[in-house]
Design a protein around this motif. Structure first.
Motif, mmCIF file in Angstrom:
data_model
loop_
_atom_site.group_PDB
_atom_site.id
_atom_site.type_symbol
_atom_site.label_atom_id
_atom_site.label_comp_id
_atom_site.label_asym_id
_atom_site.label_seq_id
_atom_site.Cartn_x
_atom_site.Cartn_y
_atom_site.Cartn_z
ATOM 1 N N GLN A 4 4.241 2.834 -14.878
ATOM 2 C CA GLN A 4 4.791 2.958 -13.516
ATOM 3 C C GLN A 4 6.207 2.413 -13.450
ATOM 4 O OE1 GLN A 4 2.199 2.229 -10.296
ATOM 5 N NE2 GLN A 4 3.814 1.894 -8.795
ATOM 6 N N PHE A 5 6.470 1.324 -14.163
ATOM 7 C CA PHE A 5 7.820 0.749 -14.214
ATOM 8 C C PHE A 5 8.230 0.615 -15.678
ATOM 9 C CE2 PHE A 5 5.971 -1.222 -10.288
ATOM 10 C CZ PHE A 5 6.715 -0.477 -9.384
ATOM 11 N N ALA A 6 9.163 1.443 -16.100
ATOM 12 C CA ALA A 6 9.632 1.428 -17.489
ATOM 13 C C ALA A 6 11.157 1.448 -17.496
ATOM 14 C CB ALA A 6 9.073 2.623 -18.259
ATOM 15 N N GLU A 46 0.830 -1.205 0.000
ATOM 16 C CA GLU A 46 0.000 0.000 0.000
ATOM 17 C C GLU A 46 0.865 1.257 0.000
ATOM 18 O OE1 GLU A 46 -2.394 -0.481 3.432
ATOM 19 O OE2 GLU A 46 -3.565 -2.162 2.607
ATOM 20 N N THR A 47 1.941 1.235 0.781
ATOM 21 C CA THR A 47 2.825 2.398 0.856
ATOM 22 C C THR A 47 3.447 2.707 -0.495
ATOM 23 O OG1 THR A 47 3.350 1.992 3.188
ATOM 24 C CG2 THR A 47 4.915 3.327 1.934
ATOM 25 N N LEU A 48 3.861 1.669 -1.211
ATOM 26 C CA LEU A 48 4.497 1.854 -2.513
ATOM 27 C C LEU A 48 3.498 1.930 -3.654
ATOM 28 C CD1 LEU A 48 7.545 -0.569 -2.112
ATOM 29 C CD2 LEU A 48 7.475 1.908 -1.824
ATOM 30 N N ARG A 49 2.207 1.871 -3.327
ATOM 31 C CA ARG A 49 1.128 2.008 -4.312
ATOM 32 C C ARG A 49 1.233 0.942 -5.403
ATOM 33 N NH1 ARG A 49 1.961 8.589 -4.671
ATOM 34 N NH2 ARG A 49 1.483 8.990 -2.477
ATOM 35 N N LEU A 50 1.345 -0.297 -4.945
ATOM 36 C CA LEU A 50 1.480 -1.425 -5.860
ATOM 37 C C LEU A 50 0.171 -2.203 -5.933
ATOM 38 C CD1 LEU A 50 4.944 -2.683 -4.554
ATOM 39 C CD2 LEU A 50 4.533 -1.268 -6.569
ATOM 40 N N ASP A 51 -0.027 -2.882 -7.058
ATOM 41 C CA ASP A 51 -1.192 -3.749 -7.203
ATOM 42 C C ASP A 51 -0.870 -5.193 -6.844
ATOM 43 O OD1 ASP A 51 -3.330 -1.936 -8.400
ATOM 44 O OD2 ASP A 51 -1.644 -1.541 -9.732
ATOM 45 N N VAL A 53 4.138 -15.888 -11.134
ATOM 46 C CA VAL A 53 4.699 -14.976 -10.136
ATOM 47 C C VAL A 53 3.610 -14.102 -9.526
ATOM 48 C CG1 VAL A 53 6.244 -13.014 -9.789
ATOM 49 C CG2 VAL A 53 6.983 -14.961 -11.169
ATOM 50 N N HIS A 54 2.804 -13.466 -10.366
ATOM 51 C CA HIS A 54 1.807 -12.518 -9.866
ATOM 52 C C HIS A 54 0.522 -13.200 -9.386
ATOM 53 C CE1 HIS A 54 4.020 -8.921 -11.029
ATOM 54 N NE2 HIS A 54 4.325 -9.532 -12.160
ATOM 55 N N GLY A 55 0.358 -14.468 -9.694
ATOM 56 C CA GLY A 55 -0.791 -15.205 -9.195
ATOM 57 C C GLY A 55 -2.110 -14.655 -9.692
ATOM 58 N N ARG A 56 -3.078 -14.546 -8.802
ATOM 59 C CA ARG A 56 -4.432 -14.132 -9.200
ATOM 60 C C ARG A 56 -4.477 -12.684 -9.686
ATOM 61 N NH1 ARG A 56 -4.253 -14.233 -3.623
ATOM 62 N NH2 ARG A 56 -4.799 -12.282 -2.563
ATOM 63 N N GLU A 57 -3.434 -11.909 -9.387
ATOM 64 C CA GLU A 57 -3.412 -10.514 -9.827
ATOM 65 C C GLU A 57 -2.906 -10.368 -11.263
ATOM 66 O OE1 GLU A 57 -4.648 -8.329 -7.922
ATOM 67 O OE2 GLU A 57 -4.801 -9.513 -6.093
ATOM 68 N N GLU A 58 -2.413 -11.454 -11.844
ATOM 69 C CA GLU A 58 -1.711 -11.387 -13.128
ATOM 70 C C GLU A 58 -2.550 -10.764 -14.238
ATOM 71 O OE1 GLU A 58 -0.716 -12.936 -17.136
ATOM 72 O OE2 GLU A 58 -2.350 -13.690 -15.860
ATOM 73 N N GLY A 59 -3.857 -10.938 -14.196
ATOM 74 C CA GLY A 59 -4.711 -10.476 -15.281
ATOM 75 C C GLY A 59 -4.680 -8.989 -15.527
ATOM 76 N N HIS A 60 -4.426 -8.177 -14.494
ATOM 77 C CA HIS A 60 -4.453 -6.727 -14.698
ATOM 78 C C HIS A 60 -3.106 -6.057 -14.432
ATOM 79 C CE1 HIS A 60 -5.297 -7.149 -10.358
ATOM 80 N NE2 HIS A 60 -4.734 -5.969 -10.236
ATOM 81 N N ILE A 61 -2.045 -6.828 -14.253
ATOM 82 C CA ILE A 61 -0.706 -6.254 -14.065
ATOM 83 C C ILE A 61 -0.120 -5.905 -15.432
ATOM 84 C CG2 ILE A 61 1.622 -6.650 -13.208
ATOM 85 C CD1 ILE A 61 -0.464 -6.313 -11.036
ATOM 86 N N ARG A 62 0.339 -4.665 -15.596
ATOM 87 C CA ARG A 62 0.851 -4.194 -16.882
ATOM 88 C C ARG A 62 2.352 -3.882 -16.857
ATOM 89 N NH1 ARG A 62 -2.884 -6.374 -17.963
ATOM 90 N NH2 ARG A 62 -4.830 -5.706 -18.956
ATOM 91 N N SER A 63 2.916 -3.639 -15.698
ATOM 92 C CA SER A 63 4.359 -3.391 -15.599
ATOM 93 C C SER A 63 4.860 -3.914 -14.264
ATOM 94 C CB SER A 63 4.675 -1.901 -15.740
ATOM 95 O OG SER A 63 4.116 -1.154 -14.676
ATOM 96 N N GLU A 64 6.161 -4.190 -14.204
ATOM 97 C CA GLU A 64 6.713 -4.760 -12.978
ATOM 98 C C GLU A 64 8.141 -4.282 -12.744
ATOM 99 O OE1 GLU A 64 6.670 -8.996 -13.458
ATOM 100 O OE2 GLU A 64 8.329 -8.989 -14.886
#
Length: 238
Positions: free
Chosen positions: A212-214, A115-120, A176-187
């Motif tokens: 966010q991560f490029a 939450e602090t780093l504003r991550l999904d 790696v991202h598990g159930r969140e993988e569907g909406h993760i666009r950058s890492e």
């Protein structure tokens, strides 16, 4: 009634306004629109066959001034953005250092640190050879993979491992991202050095925003966080 001074074209300037301009000429100099109008009027009075080099030079200087102001605003904005990022990383570091229990350390990682780093998404991935009692005890919060998985995930062909990798999400990131993988666009992938005798790990930060991560972004703050996290994790796994 104030006496009026005649101007060309029949217009008149009142004594009060004239005295005000003479006593405070910076009012005119500080107003770009007024200065531009004065220069334009001067050029028109010269006629079409005369080139006013001074007016041309002023236009060029005005353009350069606008460029400098734009650059200045960009630098200030970047400085504020960097300061905000530094504050977020410092708060996340404090969240990592505070727990006195390994389970709480892992739970806080997935909640308050994310939450602090504003991550999904935020996943701790560790390579393991056989059974590890400490890791097995918290298997729900640690993603355990076979040796060599991290190098393959980062597509590394050498032993060198960059401390931080920023990129868009690749095929196969679901493990790696598990159930969140569907909406993760950058890492952002932080390589973890867990010390002699232990296989490597990685901390994977995911975001639903593509920018966010490029790769073109700086990584100094994330490298600092990764170093602190690695040293803290060594203590728990010892």
């Amino acid at each position: 009634m104030s006496e009026q001074k005649p101007l060309s074209g029949g217009s008149r300037l009142t004594d009060d306004l004239r005295d005000e301009l003479l006593s405070r000429p910076e009012l005119v100099l500080a107003d770009k629109d007024v200065m531009r109008a004065l220069v334009g009027a001067h050029e028109r009075s010269l006629g079409g066959n005369v080139i006013d080099l001074r007016g041309t030079a002023m236009k060029r200087l005005e353009g350069r001034l606008d460029q400098l102001e734009a650059t200045h605003r960009s630098v200030i904005a970047a400085a504020y953005e960097n300061l905000a990022g530094t504050n977020l990383i410092h708060r996340a570091v404090l969240e990592v250092l505070e727990p006195t229990d390994f389970g709480e350390f892992l739970r806080r990682l997935e909640t308050r640190v994310a939450e602090t780093l504003r991550l999904d998404s935020l996943r701790l991935v560790l390579e393991a050879r056989g059974r590890d009692p400490v890791v097995e005890r918290h298997s729900g919060l640690i993603h355990v993979v076979e040796p060599g998985f991290i190098g393959e995930y980062l597509n590394e062909l050498t032993e060198y491992r960059a401390p931080v990798t920023l990129r868009g999400v690749i095929d196969g990131a679901g493990e790696v991202h598990g159930r969140e993988e569907g909406h993760i666009r950058s890492e952002a992938v932080l390589a973890l050095d867990l010390g002699a005798g232990r296989l490597p790990g990685m901390l994977v930060m995911g975001s639903a925003e593509e920018e966010q991560f490029a790769p073109r972004q700086g990584t100094d703050l994330l490298r600092f966080f990764g170093a602190v996290f690695s040293l803290t994790l060594r203590r728990w796994l010892a």
